[in-house]
Write a protein that holds these residues in place. Sequence first.
Motif, PDB file in Angstrom:
ATOM      1  N   ILE A 102       0.862  -1.097  -0.048  1.00  0.00           N
ATOM      2  CA  ILE A 102      -0.081  -0.056   0.113  1.00  0.00           C
ATOM      3  C   ILE A 102       0.840   1.033   0.000  1.00  0.00           C
ATOM      4  N   GLN A 103       0.593   2.322  -1.103  1.00  0.00           N
ATOM      5  CA  GLN A 103       1.372   3.107  -1.114  1.00  0.00           C
ATOM      6  C   GLN A 103       1.191   4.499  -0.266  1.00  0.00           C
ATOM      7  N   ASP A 104      -0.204   4.483   0.326  1.00  0.00           N
ATOM      8  CA  ASP A 104      -0.386   5.547   1.104  1.00  0.00           C
ATOM      9  C   ASP A 104      -0.049   5.481   2.472  1.00  0.00           C
ATOM     10  N   ARG A 105       0.311   6.724   2.985  1.00  0.00           N
ATOM     11  CA  ARG A 105       0.805   6.820   4.491  1.00  0.00           C
ATOM     12  C   ARG A 105      -0.380   7.078   5.457  1.00  0.00           C
ATOM     13  N   ILE A 106      -1.227   7.935   4.920  1.00  0.00           N
ATOM     14  CA  ILE A 106      -2.182   8.399   5.662  1.00  0.00           C
ATOM     15  C   ILE A 106      -3.502   8.038   5.182  1.00  0.00           C
ATOM     16  N   MET A 107      -4.213   7.118   5.934  1.00  0.00           N
ATOM     17  CA  MET A 107      -5.414   6.787   5.450  1.00  0.00           C
ATOM     18  C   MET A 107      -6.598   6.990   6.355  1.00  0.00           C
TER      19      MET A 107
END
Length: 72
Positions: free
Chosen positions: A65-70
């Motif tokens: 998963i590339q996102d850091r803030i979800m």
Amino acid sequence: MRENEKQERMEISKSETIREDMRRLVANRHNPLLKDGKVDLDRYLDFLNGYNEFINHAPKPFKTIQDRIMKL
């Protein structure tokens, strides 16, 4: 459901042979994934792996998963 279908089901439900067949099915029902009343994860995973082989499902490669803030 149409009226004739309802009537047909009502007639079938009065049949003693159908009721006896349903009693037999319930009495002999068995869930192969349960062991001592609890789900056995090893059996469940074996089932899933076998099913995937049966339908010839190739597993997809894992993507990080590339996102850091979800946030939802």
